[in-house]
Write a protein that holds these residues in place. Structure first.
Motif, PDB file in Angstrom:
ATOM      1  N   PHE A 225       0.856  -1.191   0.000  1.00  0.00           N
ATOM      2  CA  PHE A 225       0.000   0.000   0.000  1.00  0.00           C
ATOM      3  C   PHE A 225       0.893   1.243   0.000  1.00  0.00           C
ATOM      4  O   PHE A 225       2.080   1.165   0.282  1.00  0.00           O
ATOM      5  CB  PHE A 225      -0.883   0.003   1.252  1.00  0.00           C
ATOM      6  N   VAL A 226       0.310   2.378  -0.339  1.00  0.00           N
ATOM      7  CA  VAL A 226       1.038   3.647  -0.269  1.00  0.00           C
ATOM      8  C   VAL A 226       0.565   4.354   0.999  1.00  0.00           C
ATOM      9  O   VAL A 226      -0.619   4.734   1.084  1.00  0.00           O
ATOM     10  CB  VAL A 226       0.772   4.527  -1.500  1.00  0.00           C
ATOM     11  N   PRO A 227       1.411   4.518   2.002  1.00  0.00           N
ATOM     12  CA  PRO A 227       0.966   5.205   3.217  1.00  0.00           C
ATOM     13  C   PRO A 227       0.574   6.654   2.907  1.00  0.00           C
ATOM     14  O   PRO A 227       1.069   7.240   1.952  1.00  0.00           O
ATOM     15  CB  PRO A 227       2.184   5.144   4.143  1.00  0.00           C
ATOM     16  N   THR A 228      -0.308   7.199   3.735  1.00  0.00           N
ATOM     17  CA  THR A 228      -0.706   8.595   3.523  1.00  0.00           C
ATOM     18  C   THR A 228       0.379   9.514   4.077  1.00  0.00           C
ATOM     19  O   THR A 228       1.173   9.098   4.941  1.00  0.00           O
ATOM     20  CB  THR A 228      -2.011   8.889   4.301  1.00  0.00           C
ATOM     21  N   PRO A 229       0.383  10.786   3.626  1.00  0.00           N
ATOM     22  CA  PRO A 229       1.349  11.738   4.212  1.00  0.00           C
ATOM     23  C   PRO A 229       1.215  11.802   5.736  1.00  0.00           C
ATOM     24  O   PRO A 229       2.217  11.906   6.446  1.00  0.00           O
ATOM     25  CB  PRO A 229       0.963  13.051   3.542  1.00  0.00           C
ATOM     26  N   ALA A 230      -0.012  11.666   6.237  1.00  0.00           N
ATOM     27  CA  ALA A 230      -0.230  11.718   7.698  1.00  0.00           C
ATOM     28  C   ALA A 230       0.414  10.510   8.381  1.00  0.00           C
ATOM     29  O   ALA A 230       1.062  10.652   9.432  1.00  0.00           O
ATOM     30  CB  ALA A 230      -1.727  11.763   7.992  1.00  0.00           C
ATOM     31  N   GLU A 231       0.277   9.316   7.785  1.00  0.00           N
ATOM     32  CA  GLU A 231       0.902   8.119   8.375  1.00  0.00           C
ATOM     33  C   GLU A 231       2.432   8.269   8.383  1.00  0.00           C
ATOM     34  O   GLU A 231       3.102   7.935   9.357  1.00  0.00           O
ATOM     35  CB  GLU A 231       0.478   6.873   7.598  1.00  0.00           C
ATOM     36  N   ILE A 232       2.977   8.812   7.276  1.00  0.00           N
ATOM     37  CA  ILE A 232       4.423   8.991   7.167  1.00  0.00           C
ATOM     38  C   ILE A 232       4.909   9.998   8.206  1.00  0.00           C
ATOM     39  O   ILE A 232       5.863   9.736   8.950  1.00  0.00           O
ATOM     40  CB  ILE A 232       4.798   9.458   5.745  1.00  0.00           C
ATOM     41  N   SER A 233       4.205  11.111   8.278  1.00  0.00           N
ATOM     42  CA  SER A 233       4.597  12.159   9.230  1.00  0.00           C
ATOM     43  C   SER A 233       4.482  11.660  10.672  1.00  0.00           C
ATOM     44  O   SER A 233       5.321  11.980  11.514  1.00  0.00           O
ATOM     45  CB  SER A 233       3.683  13.369   8.976  1.00  0.00           C
ATOM     46  N   ASP A 234       3.501  10.822  10.912  1.00  0.00           N
ATOM     47  CA  ASP A 234       3.290  10.256  12.260  1.00  0.00           C
ATOM     48  C   ASP A 234       4.452   9.358  12.686  1.00  0.00           C
ATOM     49  O   ASP A 234       4.751   9.223  13.869  1.00  0.00           O
ATOM     50  CB  ASP A 234       1.973   9.456  12.235  1.00  0.00           C
ATOM     51  N   VAL A 235       5.119   8.757  11.719  1.00  0.00           N
ATOM     52  CA  VAL A 235       6.323   7.956  12.007  1.00  0.00           C
ATOM     53  C   VAL A 235       7.539   8.880  12.121  1.00  0.00           C
ATOM     54  O   VAL A 235       8.330   8.805  13.047  1.00  0.00           O
ATOM     55  CB  VAL A 235       6.569   6.903  10.897  1.00  0.00           C
ATOM     56  N   ALA A 236       7.658   9.796  11.161  1.00  0.00           N
ATOM     57  CA  ALA A 236       8.899  10.583  11.023  1.00  0.00           C
ATOM     58  C   ALA A 236       9.072  11.656  12.091  1.00  0.00           C
ATOM     59  O   ALA A 236      10.158  11.801  12.655  1.00  0.00           O
ATOM     60  CB  ALA A 236       8.919  11.232   9.642  1.00  0.00           C
ATOM     61  N   VAL A 237       7.990  12.420  12.378  1.00  0.00           N
ATOM     62  CA  VAL A 237       8.157  13.575  13.273  1.00  0.00           C
ATOM     63  C   VAL A 237       8.643  13.188  14.673  1.00  0.00           C
ATOM     64  O   VAL A 237       9.670  13.711  15.132  1.00  0.00           O
ATOM     65  CB  VAL A 237       6.863  14.416  13.322  1.00  0.00           C
ATOM     66  N   PRO A 238       8.002  12.250  15.359  1.00  0.00           N
ATOM     67  CA  PRO A 238       8.502  11.913  16.704  1.00  0.00           C
ATOM     68  C   PRO A 238       9.947  11.404  16.655  1.00  0.00           C
ATOM     69  O   PRO A 238      10.759  11.710  17.533  1.00  0.00           O
ATOM     70  CB  PRO A 238       7.550  10.808  17.177  1.00  0.00           C
ATOM     71  N   HIS A 239      10.276  10.665  15.576  1.00  0.00           N
ATOM     72  CA  HIS A 239      11.639  10.131  15.465  1.00  0.00           C
ATOM     73  C   HIS A 239      12.639  11.272  15.287  1.00  0.00           C
ATOM     74  O   HIS A 239      13.643  11.339  15.989  1.00  0.00           O
ATOM     75  CB  HIS A 239      11.737   9.160  14.281  1.00  0.00           C
ATOM     76  N   LEU A 240      12.331  12.198  14.372  1.00  0.00           N
ATOM     77  CA  LEU A 240      13.262  13.312  14.121  1.00  0.00           C
ATOM     78  C   LEU A 240      13.390  14.213  15.347  1.00  0.00           C
ATOM     79  O   LEU A 240      14.457  14.755  15.612  1.00  0.00           O
ATOM     80  CB  LEU A 240      12.790  14.125  12.915  1.00  0.00           C
ATOM     81  N   GLN A 241      12.291  14.334  16.094  1.00  0.00           N
ATOM     82  CA  GLN A 241      12.323  15.226  17.269  1.00  0.00           C
ATOM     83  C   GLN A 241      13.126  14.625  18.421  1.00  0.00           C
ATOM     84  O   GLN A 241      13.742  15.352  19.189  1.00  0.00           O
ATOM     85  CB  GLN A 241      10.896  15.515  17.743  1.00  0.00           C
ATOM     86  N   GLN A 242      13.136  13.270  18.517  1.00  0.00           N
ATOM     87  CA  GLN A 242      13.715  12.657  19.722  1.00  0.00           C
ATOM     88  C   GLN A 242      15.009  11.871  19.511  1.00  0.00           C
ATOM     89  O   GLN A 242      15.857  11.850  20.381  1.00  0.00           O
ATOM     90  CB  GLN A 242      12.710  11.699  20.368  1.00  0.00           C
ATOM     91  N   ALA A 243      15.162  11.255  18.344  1.00  0.00           N
ATOM     92  CA  ALA A 243      16.269  10.307  18.183  1.00  0.00           C
ATOM     93  C   ALA A 243      17.622  10.998  18.136  1.00  0.00           C
ATOM     94  O   ALA A 243      17.745  12.119  17.641  1.00  0.00           O
ATOM     95  CB  ALA A 243      16.065   9.501  16.900  1.00  0.00           C
ATOM     96  N   LYS A 244      18.677  10.289  18.638  1.00  0.00           N
ATOM     97  CA  LYS A 244      20.020  10.841  18.471  1.00  0.00           C
ATOM     98  C   LYS A 244      20.456  10.569  17.026  1.00  0.00           C
ATOM     99  O   LYS A 244      20.074   9.535  16.454  1.00  0.00           O
ATOM    100  CB  LYS A 244      21.003  10.266  19.485  1.00  0.00           C
ATOM    101  N   GLN A 245      21.215  11.445  16.470  1.00  0.00           N
ATOM    102  CA  GLN A 245      21.638  11.380  15.051  1.00  0.00           C
ATOM    103  C   GLN A 245      20.454  10.984  14.172  1.00  0.00           C
ATOM    104  O   GLN A 245      20.499  10.000  13.451  1.00  0.00           O
ATOM    105  CB  GLN A 245      22.777  10.378  14.891  1.00  0.00           C
ATOM    106  N   ALA A 246      19.410  11.756  14.255  1.00  0.00           N
ATOM    107  CA  ALA A 246      18.125  11.372  13.645  1.00  0.00           C
ATOM    108  C   ALA A 246      18.122  11.534  12.130  1.00  0.00           C
ATOM    109  O   ALA A 246      18.453  12.600  11.599  1.00  0.00           O
ATOM    110  CB  ALA A 246      17.005  12.212  14.253  1.00  0.00           C
ATOM    111  N   ILE A 247      17.765  10.432  11.455  1.00  0.00           N
ATOM    112  CA  ILE A 247      17.591  10.428  10.003  1.00  0.00           C
ATOM    113  C   ILE A 247      16.329   9.621   9.711  1.00  0.00           C
ATOM    114  O   ILE A 247      16.086   8.601  10.376  1.00  0.00           O
ATOM    115  CB  ILE A 247      18.778   9.738   9.292  1.00  0.00           C
ATOM    116  N   VAL A 248      15.497  10.068   8.762  1.00  0.00           N
ATOM    117  CA  VAL A 248      14.436   9.215   8.246  1.00  0.00           C
ATOM    118  C   VAL A 248      14.681   9.039   6.751  1.00  0.00           C
ATOM    119  O   VAL A 248      15.060   9.994   6.062  1.00  0.00           O
ATOM    120  CB  VAL A 248      13.026   9.796   8.506  1.00  0.00           C
ATOM    121  N   SER A 249      14.534   7.815   6.276  1.00  0.00           N
ATOM    122  CA  SER A 249      14.869   7.529   4.875  1.00  0.00           C
ATOM    123  C   SER A 249      13.741   6.869   4.104  1.00  0.00           C
ATOM    124  O   SER A 249      13.268   5.784   4.472  1.00  0.00           O
ATOM    125  CB  SER A 249      16.093   6.604   4.819  1.00  0.00           C
TER     126      SER A 249
END
Ligand code: SF4
Length: 427
Positions: A225-249
């Motif tokens: 399936f193709v995730p929605t922009p909201a599903e993608i952002s829901d994964v990416a934003v918390p990760h980018l905000q909290q993770a050390k050396q944060a990258i989403v690919s």
């Protein structure tokens, strides 16, 4: 770097798959089908997290201890008449091969699955492989993963995000395939994956997510399936905000080509950057659509990783079998991303004998000089070497420099070029 004090011996597997060393022969290596005697300093201790593969229908080749001549071992020297098989090392991430495993393929031997086959030997009390560590980053080192923590953190996030299909998909990648990027997502650190595309506009011979021929199985299923922009952002934003050396690919092994979902990616990147400007948004891609790259760079994409088996069109096209794009589009995508002031890596598939062939080296130097990518990621080609060489009609008469000399020359000729294995943080 640690090297063996003496010369590693050949290892082979008996009919039951038990691996044994044969001290009468030295370990040998292979470079695009040519047998070679590795130097002692080509060997490093087999890194944690690597695996040993027994190669069906392939007889081991070693080197004479004195002359270095390549010699075939046809049956078990300790149990004459018993069949034997060659052995190879599948290196753990962040390690790049210097030579492939040396063997002679017998008639009707099955095609080898989609892994990389590095030469390995035995010395002292351990296995040694012909490779080098190509990235100091520990993000996918086996020592960094605790299965208990992975299980509990994954279960907790799957429950908390039960309506997010992308999180549920990554749960399978993490728990079923053991994908290091998915594990790091659930552990809330480093680089997290954002697969989006069930389809692709290439037909790579060695595609790890779709093998139409059926002669070789894909190592993981493609996302459906193709995730929605909201599903993608829901994964990416918390990760980018909290993770050390944060990258989403975007662009993972469990999908086709993300550029075919450019509308979704553009909306997702804008949504992400509205909520956080921390961390790096990266795209792993076949870079087939320069216009889409231009849009994504303007939307906030930070870095692009371009996958290449070769910098020569005559070897690129028979491998990628592009549908509706060409090698020049790929080069144009690099030009566009650099033109937007962004970071570009080459995801360069390494096969000893091909990568370090003089023609390939010259073509790579031309690309580096004209397009100025920032980094080369030295990834082992995960494919049966003989099948690969045949599928690109590789000219075996070419001269190869040797991977160690290749590395030294690249460092000398391009001192500002980064060499590594992983996507770096770029902001
Ligand atoms: S570009 Fe990627 S997904 Fe597409 S065929 Fe090649 S390996 Fe497979």
């Amino acid at each position: 770097m640690i090297h063996p004090a003496g010369y590693p011996s050949l290892v082979y597997a008996d009919a039951q798959g038990n691996i044994t060393d044969f001290p009468d022969l030295h370990a040998a290596g292979m470079s695009a089908g040519n047998f070679q005697r590795p130097s002692r300093t080509d060997f490093i201790p087999l890194p944690e997290g690597s695996e040993l593969f027994v190669l069906p229908g392939r007889l081991p080749v070693g080197c004479d201890r004195n002359s270095g001549e390549a010699l075939l071992l046809e049956d078990d020297p300790f149990t004459p008449g018993q069949t034997i098989q060659a052995v190879a090392a599948f290196m753990s991430p962040a390690h790049t091969a210097v030579l492939n495993s040396a063997y002679q393929t017998t008639e009707n031997a099955p095609r080898l699955p989609l892994f990389a086959y590095t030469a390995v030997g035995w010395y002292g009390d351990c296995f040694w492989a012909t490779a080098f560590r190509s990235d100091k980053d520990i993000r996918q080192d086996a020592s960094q993963f605790n299965q208990e923590a992975i299980n509990s953190r994954t279960a907790k996030k799957l429950k908390a995000k039960k309506n997010n299909r992308l999180v549920q998909h990554l749960g399978k990648c993490c728990l079923t395939y053991g994908c290091p990027a998915a594990r790091n997502y659930f552990l809330g650190r480093w680089e997290a994956p954002l697969p989006t595309s069930p389809v692709c506009n290439a037909r790579c011979v060695g595609c790890i997510s779709l093998q139409a021929s059926g002669k070789c199985s894909a190592t993981q299923d493609r996302i459906r399936f193709v995730p929605t922009p909201a599903e993608i952002s829901d994964v990416a934003v918390p990760h980018l905000q909290q993770a050390k050396q944060a990258i989403v690919s975007f662009g993972q092994g469990c999908e086709g080509e993300p550029l075919l979902q450019a509308d979704t990616l553009e909306k997702a990147i804008i949504a992400i950057r509205k909520k956080t400007d921390r961390g790096t948004i990266n795209l792993n891609s076949n870079a087939s659509l320069p216009k889409a790259i231009k849009r994504l760079a303007a939307a906030g994409l930070d870095s692009l990783r371009v996958s290449l088996n070769s910098t020569q069109e005559r070897y690129y096209s028979p491998y990628y079998r592009p549908q509706g794009f060409s090698f020049s589009d790929v080069l144009e995508s690099i030009r566009v991303m650099k033109g937007a002031g962004k970071f570009v890596s080459l995801n360069y598939f390494i096969l000893p004998g091909v990568t370090d062939s003089t023609e390939e080296f010259d073509a790579l130097c031309t690309l580096l000089t004209t397009l100025k990518p920032d980094r080369i990621q030295l990834r082992n080609l995960n494919m049966d070497p003989e099948w690969y060489l045949h599928s690109i009609s590789f000219e075996s008469s070419v001269v190869s420099m040797g991977m160690k000399k290749w590395l030294k020359q690249i460092k000398h000729d391009f001192p500002d070029l980064q060499l590594g294995y992983y996507n770096p943080e770029t902001r």
